[in-house]
Write an enzyme that holds these catalytic residues in place. Structure first.
Site: not given
Ligand SMILES: *Cc1c(COP(=O)(O)O)cnc(C)c1O
Length: 393
Positions: A181, A209, A240
């Protein structure tokens, strides 16, 4: 002052002193290539809204229609009374999108990881975890009763040595981000799968991602390698590139039935709101129907990376449109972010503990919706801000 406040205030002061204090910045518009902040229109280069779907009319329409039909809340855990048809439909859509038998939706990616890992790895098991995994994976490992072995970032030799040491365990579970990330680099999935096969390990991959970014139709890294049948657990988020909220775990029907019974962050929490679920379904439809969005995202990532490198910024070894502009210490990273904010560019400093000590950075993320003119504006602002803060000449 109350005793508790006095105690925690000294912790806050220490954070401030170390340039690690965090505060929220309030946006006054919807999310898009541009946002309103403090009464000014700014270029947004900090979000994970990679495809610009968070404000797409089709997602809004789907969310509104679902709220009209199913209401605003699910009323209970899905095992109690909260299993709405819109959630079943979303899970079927995700399973099809990911090329697996079944999927289960969670309230967020954090909850998905927090529930899935402890359900699968108990006291007789070993978890093998990449050192740069997302905090939610790390916390899932902490909650599990299993022994956790942390291997060096993307280092398959180190992973192999650990798998050998874990040969006496009941189960070995390899856990990794697919796209990391904060660095934008990608896990060596074919090598990991090969090691897992040889050492009888299960593999869990976090595609937060990668969904909407990598692979044919944006289905992620697993799909890009055609490894759907080799990866046991594919986790991803709806929040995302898909522009909504929530997350999923996808895999075999057996895996999903097991998680429905054993993942505590599924059993003991309220189901995802109908509007979020419907918006996520609409997003998957759009990603599949309009792959040119993904191409625009990558074009913009390549273009801005090149411009920043030309200016003399040091970029991390990203293989995706996530552009880590490496700074080092926390304070200069804050200074660069502030200098950019003053020039109407919304990017934020990423500091420890989100990243290792001494690797503070700006995490710059152009989206599919940014125009060339936007990226030129960003380049000019980076040039001026970088010189002002003495990071480039
Ligand atoms: C953002 C993220 C999460 C968490 O997801 P949310 O829906 O925002 O709680 C989990 N793993 C990775 C790699 C992330 O970047």
């Amino acid at each position: 002052m109350r005793l508790l406040d006095e105690q925690i205030l000294s912790d806050l002061e220490r954070l401030r002193h170390q340039a690690l204090y965090r505060r929220m910045r309030t946006i006054e518009s919807e999310h898009g290539a541009r946002i309103d902040y403090q009464g000014r229109s700014m270029l947004m280069l900090a979000s994970n809204n990679y495809l610009g779907l968070a404000s797409h009319p089709a997602l809004k329409r789907a969310a509104i229609a679902a709220a009209e039909r199913f209401g605003t809340g699910t009323g209970a855990s899905r095992l109690i009374a909260g299993n709405l048809k819109v959630l079943d439909d979303l899970e079927a859509r995700i399973a099809q999108f990911k090329g697996v038998e079944a999927a289960l939706v969670f309230g967020s990616g954090y909850l998905a990881n927090l529930g899935t890992i402890p359900a699968l790895a108990g006291a007789q098991d070993v978890i093998l975890s990449d050192e740069l995994n997302h905090a939610s994976l790390i916390d899932g490992c902490r909650l599990a009763r299993a022994q956790v072995m942390v291997y060096r970032h993307c280092d398959c030799d180190h992973l192999k040595a650990m798998l050998k040491r874990a040969s006496g365990a009941r189960r070995r579970l390899i856990v990794t981000d697919s796209v990391f990330s904060m660095d934008g680099d990608v896990a060596p999935l074919p090598d990991i799968v090969e090691l897992a096969r040889r050492h009888d390990a299960a593999v869990m991959i976090d595609e937060a991602h990668a969904v909407g970014v990598l692979g044919p139709n944006g289905a992620g890294l697993v799909s890009a390698h055609g490894l759907e049948r080799e990866i046991d657990i594919q986790m991803g988020t709806l929040s995302k590139a898909l522009g909504s909220y929530g997350a999923y775990v996808a895999g075999s029907r057996t895996l999903i039935d097991f998680l429905i019974n054993r993942a505590r962050s599924f059993v003991f929490t309220t189901g995802l709101p109908p509007a979020s679920a419907a918006a996520a379904s609409a997003a998957i439809d759009l990603v599949e129907a309009e792959p040119e969005r993904i191409k625009r995202l990558w074009d913009n990532g390549c273009y801005l990376r090149q411009r920043l490198v030309e200016l003399g910024f040091k970029l991390g070894a990203s293989a995706t449109p996530i552009l880590p502009v490496m700074v080092g210490d926390a304070q200069p990273a804050l200074d660069l972010a502030d200098a950019l904010l003053r020039r109407n560019i919304f990017v934020l400093a990423i500091r420890p503990p989100t990243v290792p000590d001494g690797t503070a950075r700006l995490r710059v993320t152009p989206t599919a919706e940014h125009t060339r003119a936007d990226l030129e504006q960003a380049t000019a602002a980076f040039a001026a801000a970088g010189r002002e803060t003495n990071l480039i000449r």
